[in-house]
Design a protein around this motif. Structure first.
Motif, PDB file in Angstrom:
ATOM      1  N   THR A 143       0.820  -1.215   0.000  1.00 26.97           N
ATOM      2  CA  THR A 143       0.000   0.000   0.000  1.00 26.97           C
ATOM      3  C   THR A 143       0.852   1.262   0.000  1.00 26.97           C
ATOM      4  O   THR A 143       0.386   2.324  -0.398  1.00 26.97           O
ATOM      5  CB  THR A 143      -0.927   0.012   1.226  1.00 26.97           C
ATOM      6  OG1 THR A 143      -0.133  -0.111   2.420  1.00 26.97           O
ATOM      7  CG2 THR A 143      -1.909  -1.150   1.153  1.00 26.97           C
ATOM      8  N   LYS A 165       0.664   0.536  -6.440  1.00 30.32           N
ATOM      9  CA  LYS A 165       0.341   1.692  -7.273  1.00 30.32           C
ATOM     10  C   LYS A 165       1.608   2.327  -7.821  1.00 30.32           C
ATOM     11  O   LYS A 165       2.706   2.083  -7.334  1.00 30.32           O
ATOM     12  CB  LYS A 165      -0.458   2.706  -6.451  1.00 30.32           C
ATOM     13  CG  LYS A 165      -1.816   2.195  -6.004  1.00 30.32           C
ATOM     14  CD  LYS A 165      -2.580   3.252  -5.240  1.00 30.32           C
ATOM     15  CE  LYS A 165      -3.959   2.742  -4.821  1.00 30.32           C
ATOM     16  NZ  LYS A 165      -4.715   3.781  -4.061  1.00 30.32           N
ATOM     17  N   ASP A 166       1.419   3.191  -8.818  1.00 28.70           N
ATOM     18  CA  ASP A 166       2.558   3.843  -9.459  1.00 28.70           C
ATOM     19  C   ASP A 166       3.405   4.602  -8.439  1.00 28.70           C
ATOM     20  O   ASP A 166       4.632   4.502  -8.433  1.00 28.70           O
ATOM     21  CB  ASP A 166       2.073   4.830 -10.531  1.00 28.70           C
ATOM     22  CG  ASP A 166       1.127   4.185 -11.525  1.00 28.70           C
ATOM     23  OD1 ASP A 166       1.188   2.951 -11.661  1.00 28.70           O
ATOM     24  OD2 ASP A 166       0.339   4.904 -12.150  1.00 28.70           O
TER      25      ASP A 166
END
Length: 414
Positions: A143, A165-166
């Motif tokens: 996360t 995520k990026d």
């Protein structure tokens, strides 16, 4: 009655440190089981350089194993575990890793989580260690980048089937200031944005859906780029002036980096020319497709220092009638001699060769013009016809530009 002499016991004559190194590659439970072989083997497992354990099966053994280790250095700690193993009340996972980092000078951690549908919250800075240089994670949900805070010594990072995520990926790379080798395999859909990392030398990207790919690095020497989804070059930037090795299945990347697909947006080239110094290229092309032949021609012209070319021929994607156009028939015969042919090209390997017209003309062009060529290896496809095999054999009779070239034909059934 014939007496059979017993073969000499060579393995027990090996030095103790070498035996310890050999059994270290076994799962740790099996390495411990070798202690029953003899008195000499009884305590070898206590000096293992690599530990490979499974939870919850090995839960009881872990503390005993860690407390019994007498070796000064542990090269690798590998653990297969369930997501909830990070959430136990006493947090054994964190305690074991900290013990190894502080007491055993741990050099590498490899953690495989059995299921990624349950989030394992890795502790902050868990991968920070004075001696820790390799981190490998599989089937995790990350996360944020907090587990990698302070990871200034990590040189190799492998993320396999990771959901992130990026921003998390970019923060991880920024935290690992000494990172030299980054591998992303089968991860979630990403926009990759890596700019001016000072130490990064190798990047491997496989089986990922990539929509945007920004890579600007003067230190990068090797790139493996085999995404699932063809990225958009209109949104991407690549500038790696010192890249020497490129392995890719993306024809779009080749078209862009050789200038075949020009861009009017000069902002995309603000970091410099994409690639200029490629020495080794491993790629997949359909050698019976005219467009792919044009791409290959640009490669020879633009990458003038190319030394090794390894092509996997994508057989069966072009219909026979597509090679019948007269203007295309003499394509390679009309091409000027490229600098790569004159000065540098030494090794060519083509897999999946079928002996069709365009393939034969390409290889003929190489044999007649590559002055520095030392080896040409052709591995014929199992679907190669009798006519194609005969045409391939005929390549051995051609006049050669290089007096030192060795032509190796691997025919079906060899």
């Amino acid at each position: 009655m014939e007496v059979v002499e017993a073969s000499p016991d060579l393995i027990n004559k090996l030095p103790e440190h070498l035996l310890c190194s050999i059994i270290s590659y076994l799962p740790t439970k099996e390495a411990i089981a070798t202690s029953i072989f003899s008195k000499y083997w009884k305590f070898l497992w206590k000096s293992l350089s690599r530990l490979s354990l499974n939870l919850p099966q090995d839960q009881v053994l872990v503390d005993r194993i860690l407390s019994s280790q007498v070796g000064k250095n542990i090269e690798l700690f590998h653990m297969n575990h369930l997501p909830q193993d990070w959430s136990t009340s006493n947090n054994n996972m964190k305690r074991w890793i900290n013990h190894l980092k502080n007491k055993k000078r741990l050099q590498g951690i490899s953690l495989y989580c059995d299921k990624n549908n349950y989030r394992s919250f890795l502790p902050r800075s868990i991968f920070h260690g004075r001696f820790l240089q390799v981190v490998e994670l599989k089937e995790y949900v990350l996360t944020d980048a907090s587990p990698f805070e302070g990871c200034v010594n990590v040189k190799t990072l492998k993320l396999i089937a990771i959901h992130l995520k990026d921003k998390t990926l970019n923060d991880i790379v920024r935290n690992c200031t000494s990172l030299e080798n980054l591998s992303l395999n089968d991860c979630s859909k990403l926009n990759i944005d890596i700019i001016h990392h000072k130490k990064l030398k190798i990047i491997e990207i496989r089986d990922i859906d990539i929509m945007k790919f920004t890579l600007v690095s003067e230190s990068l020497t090797e790139l493996v780029f085999e995404p699932n989804f063809c990225y958009s070059s209109k949104k991407s930037h690549i500038a790696c002036p010192n890249l020497r090795v490129l392995r890719t299945n993306s024809k779009e990347l080749l078209e862009w980096c050789t200038g075949l697909r020009p861009c009017r947006d000069y902002e995309r080239y603000k970091y410099g020319i994409p690639l200029t110094e490629v020495r080794v290229l491993c790629t997949s092309l359909d050698l019976n497709n005219m467009n792919d032949n044009i791409v290959l021609n640009y490669i020879f012209r633009v990458w003038s220092h190319l030394q090794t070319l390894d092509i996997t021929n994508q057989v069966g994607k072009t219909l026979d009638y597509e090679s019948a156009f007269r203007l295309e028939y003499w394509f390679w015969e009309m091409k000027e001699l490229a600098d790569s042919f004159t000065h540098h090209l030494r090794l060519v390997r083509i897999r999946g060769f079928t002996g069709k017209e365009r393939e034969i003309r390409l290889v003929t062009h190489m044999i007649k013009n590559a002055c520095m060529l030392e080896k040409l290896e052709i591995q014929c496809s199992d679907g190669c016809s009798t006519q194609g095999a005969a045409a391939t054999q005929g390549l051995l009779l051609l006049p050669r530009a290089s007096i030192n070239v060795s032509i190796v034909l691997n025919m079906p059934g060899d």
